[in-house]
Motif scaffolding. Structure first.
Motif, PDB file in Angstrom:
ATOM      1  N   LEU A  22      -3.954  -1.944   3.900  1.00 34.46           N
ATOM      2  CA  LEU A  22      -2.485  -1.894   3.880  1.00 34.46           C
ATOM      3  C   LEU A  22      -1.934  -1.126   5.074  1.00 34.46           C
ATOM      4  O   LEU A  22      -0.873  -1.472   5.612  1.00 34.46           O
ATOM      5  CB  LEU A  22      -2.009  -1.261   2.568  1.00 34.46           C
ATOM      6  CG  LEU A  22      -2.217  -2.123   1.315  1.00 34.46           C
ATOM      7  CD1 LEU A  22      -1.961  -1.310   0.051  1.00 34.46           C
ATOM      8  CD2 LEU A  22      -1.321  -3.354   1.348  1.00 34.46           C
TER       9      LEU A  22
ATOM     10  N   ALA B 244      -7.000  -5.558   1.953  1.00 32.15           N
ATOM     11  CA  ALA B 244      -6.023  -5.011   1.010  1.00 32.15           C
ATOM     12  C   ALA B 244      -6.250  -5.462  -0.419  1.00 32.15           C
ATOM     13  O   ALA B 244      -5.804  -4.812  -1.360  1.00 32.15           O
ATOM     14  CB  ALA B 244      -4.599  -5.392   1.449  1.00 32.15           C
TER      15      ALA B 244
ATOM     16  N   ILE C 121       4.952  -3.043   1.181  1.00 34.30           N
ATOM     17  CA  ILE C 121       3.622  -2.617   1.618  1.00 34.30           C
ATOM     18  C   ILE C 121       3.452  -1.112   1.383  1.00 34.30           C
ATOM     19  O   ILE C 121       2.398  -0.661   0.897  1.00 34.30           O
ATOM     20  CB  ILE C 121       3.400  -2.956   3.105  1.00 34.30           C
ATOM     21  CG1 ILE C 121       3.445  -4.478   3.311  1.00 34.30           C
ATOM     22  CG2 ILE C 121       2.094  -2.366   3.604  1.00 34.30           C
ATOM     23  CD1 ILE C 121       2.365  -5.236   2.572  1.00 34.30           C
TER      24      ILE C 121
END
Length: 494
Positions: A352, A373, A431
């Motif tokens: 991320l 991720a 995010i």
């Protein structure tokens, strides 16, 4: 007739092909036990793995449908797409608690098979949606249909496998999830290239996947057992061996069809349950957003719509690699389950960070970040193995599983709300929220590890070592349907 011993050990002889005396008297050889284990692996794991493959494939279909003009055809705008994901988990949340009660009261295999059949039908109904409202209704009931599957498979794994065997077997049926991530985009790509279909591509996708799922529900109704004593692929003698193998679990392989409210209260006051619940919530802040928006994020890296589907395949590959490494480590390295979960989560945090910090022009680097991720997702089977290994009492286990998946739902409902429509396709707020959730997940996992170490040491000081127990004592603990906090000889696996 139900005799006194039957009630004492929590099940009735008429429901089985053998009784307590027979079980205590019989002796099985290592080769006989290995034969039973091979049968269980050959039948149970593919049955559950295929169902989980279809479940995640169906779940991915909404994200993939956005690349085939779903949003445009249904005139969706603003945050409406985020809510189509959230409403699915509202349905999941709504049915999680009733499902934990039904699983105890009714034959678990039949209940799961019916759930699969119904969710396939509901997925087909998505093709009839003509507006945002109708899609929301379909998504809600799809969540209801899928709510029983993972908790039910968790309980079945605890019934048929020893505590040492559970991490690999939980991971084995979860492997279907990884395969769905790997080849799901390829399936969607193939459907997307059907040019002669008389209906829109996204509708065709829902119809094809829903038909396959409902058909598979019929297969499960015939083959998926309700308990070791109802496994049609085992002989009566092998069913007895299947129960004998799991005596040392002390987590309960049988139930008497009665929900014990005292065990529900035990679950609600148990620190380990709440650490697991908080970990489930925080990690799924990431899951809700990444799963729902992965197709849009990938397209935002500069790929065409159909190519964006294919570029999601490495995510499945990464999950498979880490799933194999983690499950093997948990099996052969003592006390490594929670540490493995922490390490997987750290890998996803790094992924991320790459998406968040790399230059938008760095297409390859950000794709690597998105691939890493999703590694945290393989923690699910490990956390479920913690539930089956460390929570005893059939009713308590069903309640704990329900709480775990309620937290799973809430995380998946909240997570997508941070993916703001005004920030499409990079979604920096989403995010950062996903990354924050994973950092909190690491904290709660370390809290759980600390609690287990402390509690095991406390029990050793109070009750001594639980190693030297007779077979009869193991049987009594196993079939007593007591909770882990009621069995003095119970020790938690790390």
């Amino acid at each position: 007739m139900t005799d006194e011993n039957d009630l004492k050990y929590g099940f009735e002889s008429p429901r089985n092909d053998f009784d307590i005396a027979q079980m205590l008297a019989m002796e099985s050889t290592p080769e006989e036990e290995r034969k039973v284990l091979r049968k269980l692996d050959f039948v149970l794991i593919p049955l559950m793995g295929t169902a989980y493959f279809l479940q995640f494939l169906d779940k991915l279909s909404l994200s993939q449908a956005t690349l085939f003009n779903l949003r445009e055809d249904l005139n969706m705008h603003g945050s409406q797409y985020s809510w189509t994901s959230a409403i699915f988990y509202f349905g999941y949340f709504f049915w999680s608690w009733p499902s934990s009660y039904i699983i105890v009261r009714f034959p678990i295999g039949k209940y799961l098979a019916i759930s699969v059949f119904l969710w396939g039908g509901i997925l087909m109904c998505h093709a009839a949606c003509t507006s945002f409202t109708s899609l929301m209704i379909a998504r809600f009931f799809l969540g209801v249909g899928e709510a029983a599957i993972a908790p039910g498979f968790t309980l079945l794994t605890g019934m048929f496998y020893t505590r040492a065997e559970q991490p690999v077997r939980q991971s084995a049926w979860f492997f279907g999830n990884c395969i769905a991530v790997l080849i799901g985009p390829l399936i969607a790509y193939g459907i997307g290239n059907i040019s002669s279909a008389p209906i829109e591509t996204w509708k065709l996708m829902f119809l094809i996947l829903g038909t396959i799922t409902s058909t598979y529900g019929l297969v499960l109704f015939w083959l998926l057992p309700d308990s070791p004593t109802k496994a049609i692929f085992l002989t009566p003698n092998e069913r007895a061996i299947a129960i004998q193998r799991t005596l040392k679990n002390k987590t309960g392989v049988m139930d008497n069809g009665k929900f014990k409210w005292s065990q529900a209260r035990d679950a609600l006051t148990d620190p380990q349950v709440w650490f697991l619940v908080l970990n489930s919530f925080t990690s799924n802040l990431c899951n809700g957003g990444i799963t729902t928006f992965t197709s849009i994020i990938t397209a935002g890296f500069g790929f065409t719509d159909l190519k964006a589907l294919l570029m999601q395949m490495p995510q499945g590959g990464a999950q498979i690699v880490f799933l194999i490494l983690t499950s093997l480590a948990c099996t052969f390295i003592p006390s490594s389950r929670i540490i493995a979960m922490v390490l997987n989560t750290m890998v996803s945090v790094v992924g991320l960070i790459l998406i968040w910090k790399l230059n938008p022009a760095d297409q390859a680097g950000r794709m690597v970040g998105l691939t890493l991720a999703v590694v945290y997702a393989i923690n699910l089977p490990i956390s479920l193995s913690v539930v089956t290994s460390n929570i005893a009492g059939f009713s308590k286990k069903s309640v704990a599983s329900a709480l775990l998946f309620i937290a799973y739902c809430i995380g998946n409902i909240v997570g997508p709300q941070f993916f703001l429509a005004s920030e499409e396709p990079s979604y920096p707020t989403g995010i950062k929220a996903a990354m924050s959730g994973l950092v909190l997940s690491i904290f709660f996992l370390l809290c759980l590890l600390t609690y287990y170490i402390w509690e095991n040491r406390r029990r050793d000081q109070l009750y001594g070592s639980p190693e030297a127990m007779t077979v009869g004592a193991e049987l009594q603990d196993e079939l007593s349907n007591k909770t882990d906090r009621e069995i003095d000889s119970f020790r938690y696996l790390l």
